[in-house]
Write a protein that holds these residues in place. Structure first.
Motif, PDB file in Angstrom:
ATOM      1  N   VAL A  99     -14.426  45.488   2.300  1.00  0.00           N
ATOM      2  CA  VAL A  99     -14.108  44.793   1.024  1.00  0.00           C
ATOM      3  C   VAL A  99     -14.101  45.844   0.064  1.00  0.00           C
ATOM      4  CG1 VAL A  99     -14.637  42.668  -0.305  1.00  0.00           C
ATOM      5  CG2 VAL A  99     -14.667  42.103   1.932  1.00  0.00           C
ATOM      6  N   ALA A 100     -13.400  45.883  -0.917  1.00  0.00           N
ATOM      7  CA  ALA A 100     -12.260  46.569  -2.373  1.00  0.00           C
ATOM      8  C   ALA A 100     -12.409  45.929  -3.538  1.00  0.00           C
ATOM      9  CB  ALA A 100     -12.043  47.574  -2.268  1.00  0.00           C
ATOM     10  N   TRP A 101     -13.808  45.584  -3.947  1.00  0.00           N
ATOM     11  CA  TRP A 101     -13.355  44.776  -5.303  1.00  0.00           C
ATOM     12  C   TRP A 101     -12.533  45.108  -6.522  1.00  0.00           C
ATOM     13  CZ3 TRP A 101     -14.969  39.831  -4.113  1.00  0.00           C
ATOM     14  CH2 TRP A 101     -15.814  39.243  -3.350  1.00  0.00           C
ATOM     15  N   LEU A 102     -11.589  43.477  -7.096  1.00  0.00           N
ATOM     16  CA  LEU A 102     -10.315  44.843  -7.477  1.00  0.00           C
ATOM     17  C   LEU A 102     -10.509  45.202  -9.169  1.00  0.00           C
ATOM     18  CD1 LEU A 102      -7.335  43.684  -6.152  1.00  0.00           C
ATOM     19  CD2 LEU A 102      -7.909  46.144  -6.314  1.00  0.00           C
ATOM     20  N   LYS A 103     -10.274  45.997 -10.581  1.00  0.00           N
ATOM     21  CA  LYS A 103     -10.764  46.190 -11.193  1.00  0.00           C
ATOM     22  C   LYS A 103      -9.857  45.105 -12.616  1.00  0.00           C
ATOM     23  CE  LYS A 103     -14.243  49.838 -10.903  1.00  0.00           C
ATOM     24  NZ  LYS A 103     -15.240  51.149 -10.898  1.00  0.00           N
ATOM     25  N   ALA A 104     -10.159  45.457 -13.386  1.00  0.00           N
ATOM     26  CA  ALA A 104      -9.406  45.109 -15.147  1.00  0.00           C
ATOM     27  C   ALA A 104      -8.102  44.402 -14.303  1.00  0.00           C
ATOM     28  CB  ALA A 104      -8.455  46.216 -14.827  1.00  0.00           C
ATOM     29  N   GLY A 105      -8.478  43.205 -14.027  1.00  0.00           N
ATOM     30  CA  GLY A 105      -7.508  42.231 -13.898  1.00  0.00           C
ATOM     31  C   GLY A 105      -6.439  41.882 -13.007  1.00  0.00           C
ATOM     32  N   ILE A 106      -6.311  43.215 -11.883  1.00  0.00           N
ATOM     33  CA  ILE A 106      -5.656  43.107 -10.920  1.00  0.00           C
ATOM     34  C   ILE A 106      -5.783  42.032 -10.364  1.00  0.00           C
ATOM     35  CG2 ILE A 106      -4.933  44.720  -9.001  1.00  0.00           C
ATOM     36  CD1 ILE A 106      -6.391  47.196 -10.547  1.00  0.00           C
TER      37      ILE A 106
ATOM     38  N   ASP B 211      -4.882  40.183  -6.578  1.00  0.00           N
ATOM     39  CA  ASP B 211      -4.670  40.820  -4.611  1.00  0.00           C
ATOM     40  C   ASP B 211      -3.563  41.224  -4.074  1.00  0.00           C
ATOM     41  OD1 ASP B 211      -5.416  38.308  -4.778  1.00  0.00           O
ATOM     42  OD2 ASP B 211      -7.139  38.431  -3.676  1.00  0.00           O
ATOM     43  N   GLN B 212      -2.975  39.907  -4.384  1.00  0.00           N
ATOM     44  CA  GLN B 212      -1.395  39.889  -3.465  1.00  0.00           C
ATOM     45  C   GLN B 212      -0.552  40.768  -4.418  1.00  0.00           C
ATOM     46  OE1 GLN B 212      -0.989  37.305  -0.763  1.00  0.00           O
ATOM     47  NE2 GLN B 212       0.181  39.120  -0.718  1.00  0.00           N
ATOM     48  N   ALA B 213      -0.520  40.633  -5.265  1.00  0.00           N
ATOM     49  CA  ALA B 213       0.386  41.572  -6.065  1.00  0.00           C
ATOM     50  C   ALA B 213      -0.276  42.988  -5.590  1.00  0.00           C
ATOM     51  CB  ALA B 213       0.238  41.846  -7.960  1.00  0.00           C
ATOM     52  N   ALA B 214      -1.371  43.722  -5.538  1.00  0.00           N
ATOM     53  CA  ALA B 214      -1.681  44.884  -5.491  1.00  0.00           C
ATOM     54  C   ALA B 214      -1.741  44.998  -3.633  1.00  0.00           C
ATOM     55  CB  ALA B 214      -2.660  44.623  -5.468  1.00  0.00           C
ATOM     56  N   HIS B 215      -1.632  43.847  -3.066  1.00  0.00           N
ATOM     57  CA  HIS B 215      -1.670  43.682  -1.599  1.00  0.00           C
ATOM     58  C   HIS B 215       0.389  44.047  -1.108  1.00  0.00           C
ATOM     59  CE1 HIS B 215      -0.179  42.163   3.142  1.00  0.00           C
ATOM     60  NE2 HIS B 215      -0.146  42.032   1.526  1.00  0.00           N
ATOM     61  N   ASP B 216       0.762  43.694  -2.026  1.00  0.00           N
ATOM     62  CA  ASP B 216       2.423  43.476  -1.654  1.00  0.00           C
ATOM     63  C   ASP B 216       3.006  44.890  -2.172  1.00  0.00           C
ATOM     64  OD1 ASP B 216       2.829  40.889  -1.378  1.00  0.00           O
ATOM     65  OD2 ASP B 216       3.772  40.504  -2.715  1.00  0.00           O
ATOM     66  N   ALA B 217       2.519  45.399  -2.925  1.00  0.00           N
ATOM     67  CA  ALA B 217       2.793  46.850  -3.801  1.00  0.00           C
ATOM     68  C   ALA B 217       2.023  47.686  -3.145  1.00  0.00           C
ATOM     69  CB  ALA B 217       1.796  47.043  -5.035  1.00  0.00           C
ATOM     70  N   LEU B 218       1.101  47.819  -2.325  1.00  0.00           N
ATOM     71  CA  LEU B 218       0.963  48.710  -1.323  1.00  0.00           C
ATOM     72  C   LEU B 218       1.962  48.503   0.090  1.00  0.00           C
ATOM     73  CD1 LEU B 218      -3.275  48.588  -1.575  1.00  0.00           C
ATOM     74  CD2 LEU B 218      -1.835  50.136  -2.077  1.00  0.00           C
ATOM     75  N   LEU B 219       2.223  47.513   0.769  1.00  0.00           N
ATOM     76  CA  LEU B 219       2.466  47.283   2.186  1.00  0.00           C
ATOM     77  C   LEU B 219       4.323  47.957   1.459  1.00  0.00           C
ATOM     78  CD1 LEU B 219       2.478  45.957   4.629  1.00  0.00           C
ATOM     79  CD2 LEU B 219       3.104  44.182   4.051  1.00  0.00           C
ATOM     80  N   GLU B 220       4.942  47.532   0.673  1.00  0.00           N
ATOM     81  CA  GLU B 220       5.861  48.921  -0.207  1.00  0.00           C
ATOM     82  C   GLU B 220       5.822  50.712   0.210  1.00  0.00           C
ATOM     83  OE1 GLU B 220       8.180  47.798  -3.378  1.00  0.00           O
ATOM     84  OE2 GLU B 220       7.536  46.193  -3.191  1.00  0.00           O
ATOM     85  N   ALA B 221       4.791  50.697   0.111  1.00  0.00           N
ATOM     86  CA  ALA B 221       4.394  52.248  -0.124  1.00  0.00           C
ATOM     87  C   ALA B 221       3.615  52.464   1.821  1.00  0.00           C
ATOM     88  CB  ALA B 221       3.242  52.346  -0.810  1.00  0.00           C
ATOM     89  N   GLY B 222       3.236  52.119   1.933  1.00  0.00           N
ATOM     90  CA  GLY B 222       3.348  52.332   3.588  1.00  0.00           C
ATOM     91  C   GLY B 222       1.782  51.472   4.123  1.00  0.00           C
ATOM     92  N   ILE B 223       1.291  51.076   3.059  1.00  0.00           N
ATOM     93  CA  ILE B 223      -0.518  50.764   3.356  1.00  0.00           C
ATOM     94  C   ILE B 223      -1.254  49.699   2.999  1.00  0.00           C
ATOM     95  CG2 ILE B 223      -2.554  51.145   2.293  1.00  0.00           C
ATOM     96  CD1 ILE B 223      -2.048  53.671   0.655  1.00  0.00           C
TER      97      ILE B 223
END
Length: 494
Positions: free
Chosen positions: A427-434, A436-448
């Motif tokens: 588990v990687a806990w997100l900082k700065a009010g990020i 997690d769904q938005a982060a997941h979607d953006a990473l998936l676009e980048a192949g992660i």
């Protein structure tokens, strides 16, 4: 609505934002199609990554990653100072035509059942086909002994065809059930009669069988929050009241559940390595849970999904090993320890349930392959399974360490990784009010790939996190991927 670029050269690119296909895969498929069908001629210059990203309204990182991939595969070539060009000399006649996946519109006037609507709303997110790096629960397929496994498959096929090519035995292959019973005695401290082992086509079918046999409409199920996604959805589909129970440092919070929820018919827990937080249930909590189940006529599902992979000391005994009253249904799977496509798992049931489960298994589907069951029985009997687990345990420990160190070094501004002593993810806990769904979607676009911890939850947590799998990622490329991950999060928060 699909998004297409305005320039004539770029008209062949189409991005559908409401598609289930990730954006980077849509762009990759469009590029390959245009090159292979001749729309982009050999030697023709491709748009710059900045231009294409702006035209499509997507991240430049996504475009750069796709360009790097098609260059690596020989579809294009980069010329320093000049740009990216379609590769010369491609024999497009030799390639199959590539089609861009398109969303299927739902026919109008179609009515589906309430149960089907519940299924459609499921947050279970299995990936079919190739998975991107850091997808949780993916084993090291690059290290699987394919040739050795094929030998066992061939041996299974070579035995009496009337047995190998039939539906198999109603409870599953007898030799495999005996091998599983021996494995559980050695690795999980369980004394199991092989007659109590029911072979399933993975853990998910075991959850379906348990819910089908035990639950009535409106029954309460205590369920870890966060907790296993697909298992939770199965309980809801069966009409159960799925009651979220928080997880503390000792595991499922029994006092919270007793004080807040009705008495349960069923309790779902992952005591050896909580899914997804990684907590190990304490001995005191295990004994209290078993005592509660016995006194209140409740049943327990113990999902032991990746207990083989513990990196400090021996794997802990299962909750079922303490269950003298036989209130626990123990569920195991080979999807994590071997590979998902074999579709093989099992459930250890109390003795009075064996006939009912066998009948339900037969009624709800003809399940796993008799050939695969026989091959797995031989694989285990020859000690190959134990050998494979030991090898993977060493490998996963190394991959875990590299991921933790790389995340701490490259992504410390955006997340805080939590080291784990077991399992295949962290588990990687997100900082700065990020988000997690938005982060997941953006990473998936980048192949992660990843999973946002929010999809595991019935009630939201007070922190956002990403669940990152390390077992299926070559440790040599992890540092490069965490740098890309940091760039995506930086772009997301910038």
């Amino acid at each position: 609505m699909p998004k297409s670029p305005g320039g004539a050269l770029l008209q062949g690119f189409t991005i559908e934002r409401d598609s289930s296909v990730p954006i980077y895969r849509q762009l990759d498929a469009s590029l390959r199609r245009l090159i292979l069908d001749g729309s982009l001629a050999p030697g023709q210059k491709l748009p710059s990554t900045r231009e294409l990203a702006q035209e499509l309204g997507i991240s430049r990182i996504t475009v750069k990653n796709v360009y790097e991939q098609i260059i690596a595969e020989g579809y294009a070539q980069a010329k320093t100072g000049a740009g990216t060009f379609v590769a010369d000399g491609l024999d497009t006649e030799a390639f199959p035509q590539v089609r861009t996946p398109r969303r299927k519109d739902k026919p109008s006037g179609i009515e589906i059942s309430t149960r089907a609507r519940t299924i459609a709303a499921s947050k279970s997110v299995a990936r079919y086909g190739e998975t991107a790096p850091f997808r949780p629960g993916v084993p090291a397929l690059d290290q699987f002994p394919v040739k050795l496994w094929n030998k066992y498959l061939a041996e299974a096929m070579a035995r009496d065809a009337r047995r190998s090519l039939s539906y198999g035995q109603v409870n599953g292959n007898a030799s495999l059930r005996e091998a599983i019973a021996r494995h559980l005695a050695d690795a999980r401290g369980m004394k199991v009669d092989a007659e109590r082992v029911i072979i399933t086509s993975g853990a998910q079918q075991a959850f379906v069988l348990i819910a089908f046999v035990l639950l009535n409409q409106g029954d309460t199920v205590w369920y870890e929050n966060p907790g296993h996604i697909a298992g939770r959805d199965v309980m809801q589909i069966m009409g159960a009241n799925v009651a979220p129970v928080p997880v503390d440092g000792e595991g499922l919070d029994l006092d919270h559940a007793m004080g807040r929820h009705p008495k349960p018919a069923l309790i779902f827990t992952t005591p050896s390595h909580q899914q997804p937080l990684g907590t190990t249930m304490s001995l005191g909590r295990r004994l209290a849970l078993l005592n509660y189940a016995q006194e209140n006529n409740a049943w327990i599902i113990e999902d032991d999904y990746d207990s083989e992979f513990r990196y400090r000391g021996r794997p802990l005994p299962a909750l079922s090993a303490l269950d003298s009253a036989r209130r626990v249904f123990y569920v195991g799977t080979f999807s994590k320890s071997m590979f998902a496509a074999m579709r093989l798992g099992y459930v250890v049931v109390p003795p009075e349930f064996t006939e009912t489960f066998a009948t339900a298994r037969n009624l709800l589907g003809q399940n796993s392959s008799a050939v695969v069951e026989e091959a797995m029985a031989r694989f285990m009997a020859d000690g190959r399974f134990t050998e494979h687990i030991r090898k993977m345990r060493r490998l996963y420990r190394a991959r875990r360490d590299v991921l933790f160190e790389s995340l701490a070094r490259d992504c410390g501004e955006f997340l805080e990784p939590e080291r784990t002593d077991a399992g295949m993810h962290m588990v990687a806990w997100l900082k700065a009010g990020i988000d997690d769904q938005a982060a997941h979607d953006a990473l998936l676009e980048a192949g992660i790939d990843s999973l946002p911890i929010s999809v595991y939850c019935i009630e939201p947590l007070n922190r956002a996190a990403l669940v990152l799998g390390f077992s299926g990622v070559d440790e040599r490329i992890i540092p490069r991927l965490t740098k890309r991950l940091a760039a995506v999060l930086r772009d997301l928060t910038g």
